[in-house]
Design a protein around this motif. Structure first.
Motif, PDB file in Angstrom:
ATOM      1  N   GLU A  14     -36.557  -4.775  -6.216  1.00 21.68           N
ATOM      2  CA  GLU A  14     -36.808  -6.039  -5.513  1.00 21.68           C
ATOM      3  C   GLU A  14     -36.054  -6.110  -4.187  1.00 21.68           C
ATOM      4  N   ARG A  15     -34.935  -5.434  -4.107  1.00 21.93           N
ATOM      5  CA  ARG A  15     -34.091  -5.487  -2.915  1.00 21.93           C
ATOM      6  C   ARG A  15     -34.194  -4.217  -2.071  1.00 21.93           C
ATOM      7  N   GLY A  16     -35.057  -3.298  -2.473  1.00 19.41           N
ATOM      8  CA  GLY A  16     -35.245  -2.066  -1.713  1.00 19.41           C
ATOM      9  C   GLY A  16     -34.041  -1.158  -1.696  1.00 19.41           C
ATOM     10  N   ILE A  17     -33.296  -1.147  -2.797  1.00 18.17           N
ATOM     11  CA  ILE A  17     -32.080  -0.333  -2.876  1.00 18.17           C
ATOM     12  C   ILE A  17     -32.363   0.911  -3.718  1.00 18.17           C
ATOM     13  N   PRO A  18     -32.319   2.108  -3.131  1.00 18.67           N
ATOM     14  CA  PRO A  18     -32.582   3.329  -3.901  1.00 18.67           C
ATOM     15  C   PRO A  18     -31.457   3.634  -4.898  1.00 18.67           C
ATOM     16  N   ILE A  19     -31.860   4.145  -6.064  1.00 17.76           N
ATOM     17  CA  ILE A  19     -30.906   4.512  -7.114  1.00 17.76           C
ATOM     18  C   ILE A  19     -30.582   5.993  -6.995  1.00 17.76           C
ATOM     19  N   ILE A  20     -29.308   6.321  -6.909  1.00 24.91           N
ATOM     20  CA  ILE A  20     -28.870   7.718  -6.846  1.00 24.91           C
ATOM     21  C   ILE A  20     -28.103   8.032  -8.121  1.00 24.91           C
ATOM     22  N   ALA A  21     -28.663   8.900  -8.945  1.00 18.99           N
ATOM     23  CA  ALA A  21     -28.014   9.296 -10.194  1.00 18.99           C
ATOM     24  C   ALA A  21     -26.896  10.290  -9.896  1.00 18.99           C
ATOM     25  N   VAL A  22     -25.766  10.113 -10.574  1.00 14.91           N
ATOM     26  CA  VAL A  22     -24.631  11.027 -10.404  1.00 14.91           C
ATOM     27  C   VAL A  22     -24.375  11.700 -11.744  1.00 14.91           C
ATOM     28  N   ASP A  23     -24.747  12.972 -11.835  1.00 11.53           N
ATOM     29  CA  ASP A  23     -24.597  13.721 -13.094  1.00 11.53           C
ATOM     30  C   ASP A  23     -24.748  15.199 -12.775  1.00 11.53           C
ATOM     31  N   ASN A  24     -23.922  16.038 -13.368  1.00  5.54           N
ATOM     32  CA  ASN A  24     -23.936  17.466 -13.021  1.00  5.54           C
ATOM     33  C   ASN A  24     -24.897  18.257 -13.910  1.00  5.54           C
ATOM     34  N   VAL A  25     -26.149  17.861 -13.896  1.00  6.76           N
ATOM     35  CA  VAL A  25     -27.187  18.570 -14.650  1.00  6.76           C
ATOM     36  C   VAL A  25     -28.430  18.706 -13.783  1.00  6.76           C
ATOM     37  N   GLY A  26     -29.318  19.631 -14.184  1.00  9.07           N
ATOM     38  CA  GLY A  26     -30.611  19.755 -13.523  1.00  9.07           C
ATOM     39  C   GLY A  26     -30.508  20.201 -12.082  1.00  9.07           C
ATOM     40  N   GLU A  27     -31.322  19.581 -11.241  1.00  6.85           N
ATOM     41  CA  GLU A  27     -31.430  19.978  -9.836  1.00  6.85           C
ATOM     42  C   GLU A  27     -30.588  19.079  -8.924  1.00  6.85           C
ATOM     43  N   ALA A  28     -29.463  18.653  -9.396  1.00  2.00           N
ATOM     44  CA  ALA A  28     -28.607  17.765  -8.606  1.00  2.00           C
ATOM     45  C   ALA A  28     -28.099  18.463  -7.351  1.00  2.00           C
TER      46      ALA A  28
END
Length: 201
Positions: free
Chosen positions: A123-137
């Motif tokens: 609703e506020r146009g704020i992107p979510i950035i996941a912080v986790d040391n797995v996958g293609e981070a």
């Protein structure tokens, strides 16, 4: 023997200031709170209002941590780095001792689940950035960190849920050089917030 506090400052010396931001009780008795000198003797509401006038564009979110002392620690770091708000996703209850009272100066918002958290950010146009040391981070020092964003952290051990990872628009990690697979989650939060501030603050 002296009545001076072991930390903070004692009663105001001399004529009291007339600025309404000052708290008469603190002026009379001293201010032993863990605040920077600029805010000595100010009321809590005045401090929050001043912080609100200059908060940074990033938010921090925590998904249902098992060791809830981490939530308190990350709230304290969020206050130190002047985050817009801290979001707790999942269980509402958390141990506030780790925050060292900084939750009084930091906006803390609760979301019952990932879906409601994602909707709030969308609703506020704020992107979510996941912080986790797995996958293609991507390493945080090389990744794009928007001026407005929310960093989403998971609980130690299992990390972020699949639902949380899917809600994120990007995925970052902290490069490590020792033998351990992961670092303390609240420490990771401080590293990421510092990197954002290094670029934008």
């Amino acid at each position: 023997m002296t009545d001076e506090p072991t930390h903070g400052v004692g009663p105001w010396q001399g004529e009291w200031p007339t600025d309404e931001r000052y708290d008469p009780e603190l002026l009379a008795n001293g201010d032993t709170r863990n605040v920077v000198d600029e805010y000595r003797y100010w009321t809590m509401d005045a401090i929050v209002a001043d912080l609100d006038s200059k908060r940074h564009g990033f938010h921090v979110a925590i998904e249902n941590w098992q060791h809830d002392m981490n939530i308190g620690s990350i709230v304290r770091s969020a206050n130190a780095f002047l985050a817009e708000a801290v979001h707790i996703v999942g269980r509402r209850r958390w141990n506030r001792r780790g925050a060292m009272v900084t939750d009084r100066y930091q906006h803390v918002i609760h979301h019952p689940d990932v879906a409601s958290f994602r909707a709030w950010m969308d609703e506020r146009g704020i992107p979510i950035i996941a912080v986790d040391n797995v996958g293609e981070a991507q390493p945080v020092n090389k990744a794009e960190l928007p001026e407005r964003c929310v960093f989403l952290f998971g609980q130690e051990g299992p990390g972020l849920t699949d639902e949380a990872l899917e809600a994120a628009s990007s995925h970052i990690e902290i490069t490590q050089y020792g033998s351990t697979r992961s670092m303390n989650a609240s420490a990771a939060g401080a590293v990421v917030m510092y990197e954002w501030c290094r670029r934008w603050a």
